[in-house]
Design a protein around this motif. Structure first.
Motif, PDB file in Angstrom:
ATOM      1  N   LEU A 152       0.831  -1.206   0.000  1.00  0.00           N
ATOM      2  CA  LEU A 152       0.000   0.000   0.000  1.00  0.00           C
ATOM      3  C   LEU A 152       0.866   1.256   0.000  1.00  0.00           C
ATOM      4  CD1 LEU A 152      -2.819  -1.026   2.513  1.00  0.00           C
ATOM      5  CD2 LEU A 152      -2.856  -1.062   0.008  1.00  0.00           C
ATOM      6  N   GLY A 153       2.023   1.193   0.693  1.00  0.00           N
ATOM      7  CA  GLY A 153       2.926   2.340   0.690  1.00  0.00           C
ATOM      8  C   GLY A 153       3.493   2.615  -0.688  1.00  0.00           C
ATOM      9  N   ASN A 154       3.830   1.563  -1.437  1.00  0.00           N
ATOM     10  CA  ASN A 154       4.337   1.742  -2.796  1.00  0.00           C
ATOM     11  C   ASN A 154       3.279   2.341  -3.709  1.00  0.00           C
ATOM     12  OD1 ASN A 154       6.712   0.661  -1.926  1.00  0.00           O
ATOM     13  ND2 ASN A 154       6.590  -1.225  -3.125  1.00  0.00           N
ATOM     14  N   ARG A 155       2.043   1.877  -3.540  1.00  0.00           N
ATOM     15  CA  ARG A 155       0.964   2.429  -4.364  1.00  0.00           C
ATOM     16  C   ARG A 155       0.744   3.908  -4.055  1.00  0.00           C
ATOM     17  NH1 ARG A 155      -3.531  -2.421  -3.556  1.00  0.00           N
ATOM     18  NH2 ARG A 155      -2.394  -4.070  -4.715  1.00  0.00           N
ATOM     19  N   ARG A 156       0.774   4.237  -2.761  1.00  0.00           N
ATOM     20  CA  ARG A 156       0.591   5.639  -2.366  1.00  0.00           C
ATOM     21  C   ARG A 156       1.731   6.498  -2.899  1.00  0.00           C
ATOM     22  NH1 ARG A 156      -0.160   4.663   2.436  1.00  0.00           N
ATOM     23  NH2 ARG A 156       1.975   4.890   3.213  1.00  0.00           N
ATOM     24  N   PHE A 157       2.953   5.979  -2.828  1.00  0.00           N
ATOM     25  CA  PHE A 157       4.109   6.713  -3.339  1.00  0.00           C
ATOM     26  C   PHE A 157       3.956   6.988  -4.836  1.00  0.00           C
ATOM     27  CE2 PHE A 157       8.216   6.732  -5.455  1.00  0.00           C
ATOM     28  CZ  PHE A 157       8.931   7.663  -4.718  1.00  0.00           C
ATOM     29  N   ASN A 158       3.531   6.003  -5.589  1.00  0.00           N
ATOM     30  CA  ASN A 158       3.366   6.180  -7.040  1.00  0.00           C
ATOM     31  C   ASN A 158       2.285   7.200  -7.357  1.00  0.00           C
ATOM     32  OD1 ASN A 158       5.365   4.313  -7.472  1.00  0.00           O
ATOM     33  ND2 ASN A 158       4.000   2.632  -8.024  1.00  0.00           N
ATOM     34  N   ARG A 159       1.205   7.197  -6.561  1.00  0.00           N
ATOM     35  CA  ARG A 159       0.150   8.189  -6.793  1.00  0.00           C
ATOM     36  C   ARG A 159       0.667   9.597  -6.528  1.00  0.00           C
ATOM     37  NH1 ARG A 159      -3.098   4.266  -4.113  1.00  0.00           N
ATOM     38  NH2 ARG A 159      -2.956   5.461  -2.174  1.00  0.00           N
ATOM     39  N   GLN A 160       1.416   9.761  -5.448  1.00  0.00           N
ATOM     40  CA  GLN A 160       1.981  11.077  -5.134  1.00  0.00           C
ATOM     41  C   GLN A 160       2.947  11.533  -6.227  1.00  0.00           C
ATOM     42  OE1 GLN A 160       3.782  10.364  -1.322  1.00  0.00           O
ATOM     43  NE2 GLN A 160       1.867  10.567  -0.186  1.00  0.00           N
ATOM     44  N   LEU A 161       3.760  10.598  -6.707  1.00  0.00           N
ATOM     45  CA  LEU A 161       4.722  10.940  -7.757  1.00  0.00           C
ATOM     46  C   LEU A 161       4.001  11.336  -9.045  1.00  0.00           C
ATOM     47  CD1 LEU A 161       7.818  10.993  -8.173  1.00  0.00           C
ATOM     48  CD2 LEU A 161       7.621   8.693  -9.143  1.00  0.00           C
ATOM     49  N   GLU A 162       2.930  10.632  -9.369  1.00  0.00           N
ATOM     50  CA  GLU A 162       2.164  10.948 -10.578  1.00  0.00           C
ATOM     51  C   GLU A 162       1.526  12.333 -10.481  1.00  0.00           C
ATOM     52  OE1 GLU A 162      -1.286   8.911 -13.423  1.00  0.00           O
ATOM     53  OE2 GLU A 162      -0.821   8.066 -11.450  1.00  0.00           O
ATOM     54  N   ARG A 163       1.016  12.664  -9.280  1.00  0.00           N
ATOM     55  CA  ARG A 163       0.417  13.991  -9.105  1.00  0.00           C
ATOM     56  C   ARG A 163       1.463  15.085  -9.281  1.00  0.00           C
ATOM     57  NH1 ARG A 163      -2.688  11.518  -4.925  1.00  0.00           N
ATOM     58  NH2 ARG A 163      -1.180  12.209  -3.353  1.00  0.00           N
ATOM     59  N   LYS A 164       2.646  14.861  -8.703  1.00  0.00           N
ATOM     60  CA  LYS A 164       3.695  15.870  -8.821  1.00  0.00           C
ATOM     61  C   LYS A 164       4.187  15.997 -10.264  1.00  0.00           C
ATOM     62  CE  LYS A 164       5.459  15.436  -4.080  1.00  0.00           C
ATOM     63  NZ  LYS A 164       5.349  16.855  -3.706  1.00  0.00           N
ATOM     64  N   THR A 165       4.183  14.884 -10.990  1.00  0.00           N
ATOM     65  CA  THR A 165       4.599  14.920 -12.393  1.00  0.00           C
ATOM     66  C   THR A 165       3.668  15.793 -13.219  1.00  0.00           C
ATOM     67  OG1 THR A 165       5.556  12.703 -12.206  1.00  0.00           O
ATOM     68  CG2 THR A 165       5.099  13.508 -14.423  1.00  0.00           C
ATOM     69  N   GLY A 166       2.385  15.807 -12.869  1.00  0.00           N
ATOM     70  CA  GLY A 166       1.410  16.572 -13.633  1.00  0.00           C
ATOM     71  C   GLY A 166       1.133  17.962 -13.095  1.00  0.00           C
ATOM     72  N   ASP A 167       1.756  18.313 -11.983  1.00  0.00           N
ATOM     73  CA  ASP A 167       1.527  19.636 -11.378  1.00  0.00           C
ATOM     74  C   ASP A 167       2.561  20.610 -11.916  1.00  0.00           C
ATOM     75  OD1 ASP A 167       0.704  21.713  -9.848  1.00  0.00           O
ATOM     76  OD2 ASP A 167       1.203  20.831  -7.906  1.00  0.00           O
ATOM     77  N   MET A 168       2.124  21.610 -12.690  1.00  0.00           N
ATOM     78  CA  MET A 168       3.043  22.489 -13.410  1.00  0.00           C
ATOM     79  C   MET A 168       3.286  23.800 -12.662  1.00  0.00           C
ATOM     80  SD  MET A 168       3.848  20.672 -15.904  1.00  0.00           S
ATOM     81  CE  MET A 168       3.251  19.115 -16.573  1.00  0.00           C
ATOM     82  N   GLN A 169       4.498  24.363 -12.893  1.00  0.00           N
ATOM     83  CA  GLN A 169       4.845  25.657 -12.313  1.00  0.00           C
ATOM     84  C   GLN A 169       5.648  26.466 -13.327  1.00  0.00           C
ATOM     85  OE1 GLN A 169       7.033  24.692  -8.750  1.00  0.00           O
ATOM     86  NE2 GLN A 169       8.507  23.409  -9.807  1.00  0.00           N
ATOM     87  N   PHE A 170       5.654  27.771 -13.106  1.00  0.00           N
ATOM     88  CA  PHE A 170       6.311  28.672 -14.060  1.00  0.00           C
ATOM     89  C   PHE A 170       6.843  29.868 -13.278  1.00  0.00           C
ATOM     90  CE2 PHE A 170       6.443  32.263 -16.940  1.00  0.00           C
ATOM     91  CZ  PHE A 170       6.997  31.731 -18.105  1.00  0.00           C
ATOM     92  N   ALA A 171       8.038  30.341 -13.646  1.00  0.00           N
ATOM     93  CA  ALA A 171       8.621  31.492 -12.959  1.00  0.00           C
ATOM     94  C   ALA A 171       9.442  32.330 -13.924  1.00  0.00           C
ATOM     95  CB  ALA A 171       9.496  31.036 -11.795  1.00  0.00           C
ATOM     96  N   PHE A 172       9.452  33.656 -13.652  1.00  0.00           N
ATOM     97  CA  PHE A 172      10.283  34.598 -14.411  1.00  0.00           C
ATOM     98  C   PHE A 172      11.575  34.880 -13.646  1.00  0.00           C
ATOM     99  CE2 PHE A 172       6.037  35.887 -16.063  1.00  0.00           C
ATOM    100  CZ  PHE A 172       6.296  35.699 -17.414  1.00  0.00           C
ATOM    101  N   PHE A 173      12.677  35.135 -14.402  1.00  0.00           N
ATOM    102  CA  PHE A 173      13.964  35.459 -13.812  1.00  0.00           C
ATOM    103  C   PHE A 173      14.574  36.634 -14.582  1.00  0.00           C
ATOM    104  CE2 PHE A 173      13.124  31.017 -13.066  1.00  0.00           C
ATOM    105  CZ  PHE A 173      13.472  30.824 -11.732  1.00  0.00           C
TER     106      PHE A 173
END
Length: 789
Positions: A152-173
Motif C-alpha cells: 500500500l505504501g508503494n501504491r501511495r508513493f506512485n500516486r503522489q509521484l504521478e500527481r507531482k509529475t502533472g503539477d506544473m509551475q512557471f517562474a520569471f527570472f
C-alpha cells in the motif's frame, strides 16, 4: 598599480568600498574555507545483492585542489524515508579514499540517495553535502514484500509521484534580478513540473489593459528568454500554455520605477558587462558611482568603479584571468549594498578528456583488453593525478547520461544546486552556450550569502577539520544533577591485530571528554574508566553517539515510480530487513535514569538536597510534584477507586516493598528517588495504576563502577574489486548494467601514461569505460569510451 592575490586593482582602490568587500570575501574563503566532496560510483543503478563501488574525492571548494587536512569522510546510503541503510567512515589520504557498500539481496526496490560529508562541512548548510540519487532494483521483492504496509505504501508513493509529475509551475527570472521601466529588459523563464522536470511551453505577454505585447516559447528544458521595454505605470502578466494543455496566468515581477540593469554576455575570450540606469542623479540625489565585482567560487578576480554617464556604462572582463566554472558578477551601490547579480559560465575547454588506446590481449588465459591512457596535463605541468575507472557491460547500447559526474558536480551543481536536468549535456554537446546561459539566468541557489559576508556575519564553527577518529563522551554523577567537575578518564583500545593501547585525558568542568586522532579500521573494543572521585561520588560514563544529519529525501525529476505494487506468485512471509537506524542502540539523553523500569517522570537526587531530612516522608512532601497526603494516605494520580487503595506502588532498588518498609529507610542511605506518574507506569502492570515511587540506595549505586565497554566501528576497510557472475540473470532481467572492472586508484607516471588490463566478459554486447579524476592543479578529467564485444 599594485597586486592582491589574483586581483588587479587601480591606485585609488584604497579609497573604494570594494576593498572591504574583497577583504571580507578573502577572509571567508581562507578562514571559513568550504569543501566539496564527490563520489565516483561504478554506475548509477544497481540490483539488490550487488556492491556499490566508489571512489571519494575531497577538494577545496574555491580552488578545486585536494584537501589534504581532513581525514574523515562520512558516506551514507539513505532510503526514501530519510533513514540510513548504511553508514561508513572513510579515511581520506590526501583528499581521496575508496570503499564499497554491499546491498543485501532483501533490500527493497526503490529510490535511494548516497550522501557524503566531512565534519567541517557540518558547520555550514547541509545542502553543501554531496548527494547522488540512485535506483536499486530487486526483481524478487514481490515474493517477500509485506502486503498491507509496503504494497500500500508503494501504491501511495506512485500516486503522489504521478500527481507531482502533472503539477506544473512557471517562474520569471529578470537578468540581474531587476525589471526597470523605460529600459530594454531581458527576462528569462523556466517552466517545470513540481519535480523540477522542464516542460515545453508557449506564452504571450500582456499589459494590465490586456494588450498583447509579445509571444515567447521555451528553447530548452522549459527555459527561454525574451526582451521587452516596460512602460511607465504599467503592470504585466503572461498567459502560459503547457504541452499537456494546462494553462496558467503568471504576473511579471514588480517593475522598478528607477533602478539599474546588469547585462552580461560571454563573447569569445571575454565577458562584456553593461550597466543601464534610468536614474537622474540630480533629481533622485543618487551617486552615479556604482561598483562591480566578479568572483569565481568566492575568489574575486575583477573589481571596478563604474561611473554611469547618460544612463550607461560598459566594460569587459578577460576570461584569461578567470578559471573554469560559474562566475558571479555583482553590482553594488555606493553603500556597498548588492543591487544586481548576473551569473556567467566560464568555459575554456578545461576538462581534460585524456587519450585512450586499446588493444586485445590475453588476461588470465582468456581474452582481455589492454588500455593505454595518456593524461596531457600531467606531462605538461609535471604534476600528479588521481583517477578512478569503471567498466560496465550491458545488453543494450550504453548512452552516457549520468546523474552527475566529477565535471558536472564540481563545476556546476555544487555551485548552483542539484536541480539541473541532464547537466552533462552542457559539457558534452557542441554549441550549447545559449542553453548554458539559460541555466545561469534561471538558477539562483548560492553556496554562501554575499550580504552576510559583507556584514562580517560568518558561520559559527563547531567542528574542526578532523584528523583521525574521535571518541567523545560525558562523565556524570549518578546521585546528583550537579556538574562533576574535572575528572581523569582513561581509554584502553583492544584490537586483534594491534597491541593494547592506552590513553588518558581530563574532562572539562561539565564532565565532557574527547580522545582525538585515533586510527582504527573495522571493529575494535574501547574500555573507558574514570579514576576515583575525590568527593567519593558514584560516577557514570555516557559515550556520545555520532549525530545523523536528518534531511528530507525530496522527490525530483530523477525519482522513479516503484514497480512492486502487489504480491508475486511465489510470495511467502519473511522478516523485513531493518535499516541502520532501526537496529542501532538509541542514544540516551544526558541525564536519563538507568532504571530497569524506563525513564521516570521525576528524579530527586539526594546529594542536591541541602536540608537535613529525618525521614523519607519529609523528602516526598517537599519535592515530589503532584503529591497529596490526606490523613496519612499518599496519592500521585488522584483517587481512582473508592474500594481499593489509591496509594502508589513503593519500591526499593527495583523490588516492590510494603509501605512501612519503604518509609523506614534512612534518607542518608538513599542515592535518589524516582517517581513514575505518566505512561511509564505501564511497566508496572496493574500494580502501577496509581503511580510508583522507587528509592535507589547508595549501596545499589555503589555497585556500578565508573567503567564502560563498547564495541566501536572505525574506518571502513576497503575490499579489492572482484568480478562475480552470481545472479547475473537479474541484470539481464532488469536491464541494469553490470560492473565488469573497477579500478579506484589509477595513477599515471610522470610522463602522463597509465595502463589498464581487464578480461572481456562475453555476457554483454556493449561495454563502456568511464574515467574520472583530478590532478594536483585542480584540472578535471572525464573520459568515456565504448567497446563492442
Amino acid at each position: 598599480m599594485f597586486l592582491l592575490p589574483g586581483l588587479l586593482i587601480s591606485q585609488d582602490f584604497k579609497k573604494q568600498p570594494l576593498l572591504t568587500a574583497t577583504e571580507n570575501l578573502e577572509k571567508f574563503t581562507s578562514e571559513y574555507s568550504q569543501q566539496k566532496a564527490y563520489l565516483h560510483t561504478d554506475k548509477d543503478e544497481y540490483v539488490a545483492g550487488e556492491n556499490i563501488w566508489l571512489k571519494a574525492y575531497l577538494v577545496d571548494a574555491t580552488t578545486h585542489l585536494f584537501d589534504t587536512v581532513s581525514t574523515n569522510l562520512t558516506v551514507e546510503l539513505v532510503n526514501i524515508d530519510g533513514k540510513p541503510v548504511s553508514i561508513k567512515l572513510l579515511r581520506l589520504d590526501n583528499g581521496t579514499s575508496k570503499a564499497e557498500i554491499s546491498l543485501p539481496d532483501s533490500l527493497p526496490e526503490g529510490n535511494y540517495q548516497i550522501r557524503a560529508y566531512t565534519d567541517w562541512m557540518t558547520n555550514f548548510d547541509t545542502d553543501l553535502f554531496f548527494e547522488k540519487e540512485i535506483f536499486i532494483h530487486n526483481p524478487i521483492e514481490e515474493n517477500f514484500i509485506r502486503l498491507f504496509w509496503d504494497v500500500l505504501g508503494n501504491r501511495r508513493f506512485n500516486r503522489q509521484l504521478e500527481r507531482k509529475t502533472g503539477d506544473m509551475q512557471f517562474a520569471f527570472f529578470p537578468e540581474g534580478g531587476n525589471i526597470v521601466q523605460g529600459l530594454e529588459n531581458r527576462v528569462a523563464f523556466k517552466a517545470a513540473n513540481v519535480l523540477g522536470a522542464g516542460q515545453d511551453i508557449t506564452g504571450r505577454l500582456f499589459d494590465d489593459d490586456d494588450n498583447l505585447i509579445l509571444e515567447f516559447e521555451s528553447l530548452h528544458k522549459g527555459m527561454g528568454v525574451f526582451s521587452f521595454t516596460p512602460e511607465e505605470g504599467k503592470d504585466y502578466y503572461a498567459e502560459v500554455k503547457f504541452e499537456d494543455g494546462q494553462q496558467k496566468n503568471v504576473d511579471l515581477p514588480d517593475i522598478l520605477n528607477v533602478g539599474h540593469l546588469l547585462i552580461a554576455d560571454a563573447v569569445n575570450d571575454k565577458v562584456d558587462v553593461k550597466i543601464k540606469s534610468n536614474i537622474d542623479p540630480e533629481k533622485h540625489l543618487f551617486d552615479s558611482g556604482v561598483y562591480l565585482m566578479a568572483h569565481v567560487r568566492g575568489k574575486p578576480y575583477f573589481t571596478k568603479k563604474a561611473n554611469i554617464e547618460d544612463g550607461k556604462f560598459k566594460t569587459s572582463i578577460s576570461t584569461d584571468k578567470l578559471p573554469l566554472g560559474v562566475c558571479h558578477i555583482t553590482l553594488f551601490n555606493s553603500n556597498l549594498v548588492p543591487i544586481a547579480e548576473r551569473l556567467v559560465f566560464i568555459d575554456d575547454n578545461g576538462i581534460d578528456k585524456a587519450t585512450v588506446n586499446f588493444e586485445e590481449i590475453e588476461v588470465d588465459d582468456t581474452k582481455g583488453i589492454s588500455a593505454e591512457l595518456f593524461f596531457e596535463s600531467i606531462k605538461q605541468e609535471n604534476i600528479r593525478g588521481n583517477y578512478s575507472v569503471s567498466v560496465i557491460g550491458s545488453d543494450e547500447s550504453l548512452d552516457y547520461n549520468p546523474v552527475k559526474n566529477i565535471a558536472t558536480h564540481l563545476l556546476l551543481t555544487s555551485d548552483l544546486g542539484e536541480n539541473i536536468e541532464d547537466p552533462w549535456y552542457y559539457f558534452s554537446e557542441p554549441n550549447t552556450e545559449d542553453e548554458m546561459d539559460l541555466i545561469m539566468m534561471t538558477h539562483g541557489w548560492r553556496r554562501f550569502d554575499l550580504q552576510n559576508i559583507l556584514a562580517k556575519d560568518y558561520p559559527e564553527i563547531v567542528r574542526d577539520k578532523s584528523k583521525g577518529i574521535t571518541i567523545r563522551g560525558e562523565v556524570s554523577a549518578i546521585a546528583s544533577e550537579w556538574k562533576p567537575g574535572m575528572q581523569r578518564v582513561r581509554l584502553a583500545t583492544i584490537k586483534q591485530d594491534k597491541p593494547l593501547e592506552t590513553y588518558s585525558t581530563l574532562t572539562d568542568s561539565d564532565g565532557n571528554f574527547a580522545f582525538k586522532e585515533l586510527d582504527y579500521e573495522g571493529l575494535f573494543t574501547a574500555e573507558i574508566s574514570v579514576d576515583r572521585d575525590a568527593r567519593h561520588r558514584t560516577l557514570d560514563i555516557d559515550l556520545a553517539e555520532r549525530y545523523f544529519y536528518e534531511k528530507d529525501f525530496s522527490k525530483s525529476f530523477l525519482t522513479r515510480p516503484l514497480r512492486v505494487v502487489s504480491r508475486g506468485e511465489d510470495w511467502e512471509r519473511v522478516s523485513r530487513p531493518k535499516t541502520f537506524m532501526e537496529t542501532k542502540r538509541p542514544a540516551r539523553p544526558r541525564r536519563e535514569s538507568r532504571s530497569q523500569y524506563g525513564t521516570p517522570d521525576q528524579v530527586i537526587y539526594m546529594e542536591d538536597i541541602r536540608a537535613n531530612y529525618t525521614n523519607i516522608m519529609q523528602v516526598l512532601r517537599g519535592h515530589v510534584r503532584g503529591l497529596r497526603v490526606q490523613e496519612g494516605v499518599i496519592t500521585l494520580r488522584g483517587i481512582s477507586s473508592i474500594e481499593t487503595s489509591n496509594e502508589p506502588l513503593f519500591l526499593i532498588d527495583g523490588s516492590p516493598v510494603y509501605r512501612n518498609n519503604f518509609f523506614s529507610i534512612n534518607p542518608n542511605d538513599v542515592s535518589r528517588i524516582e517517581v513514575y506518574t505518566g505512561t511509564s507506569t505501564s511497566m508496572f502492570g496493574i500494580r502501577g495504576t496509581n503511580g510508583a515511587i522507587m528509592a535507589v540506595t547508595k549501596r545499589a549505586d555503589s555497585g556500578r563502577p565508573a567503567y564502560a565497554k563498547y564495541i566501536l566501528k572505525g574506518y571502513t576497510q576497503p575490499s579489492e574489486f572482484y568480478h562475480s557472475k552470481i545472479d547475473i540473470k537479474k541484470n539481464h532481467q532488469t536491464g541494469v548494467p553490470r560492473t565488469i572492472f573497477w579500478e579506484p586508484d589509477l595513477t599515471p607516471d610522470k610522463n602522463g601514461y597509465a595502463n589498464l588490463k581487464f578480461p572481456l566478459d562475453y555476457d554483454w554486447n556493449n561495454i563502456k569505460i568511464i574515467i574520472e579524476g583530478i590532478d594536483d592543479k585542480g584540472n578535471i578529467t572525464l573520459k568515456t569510451h565504448d567497446l563492442k564485444n
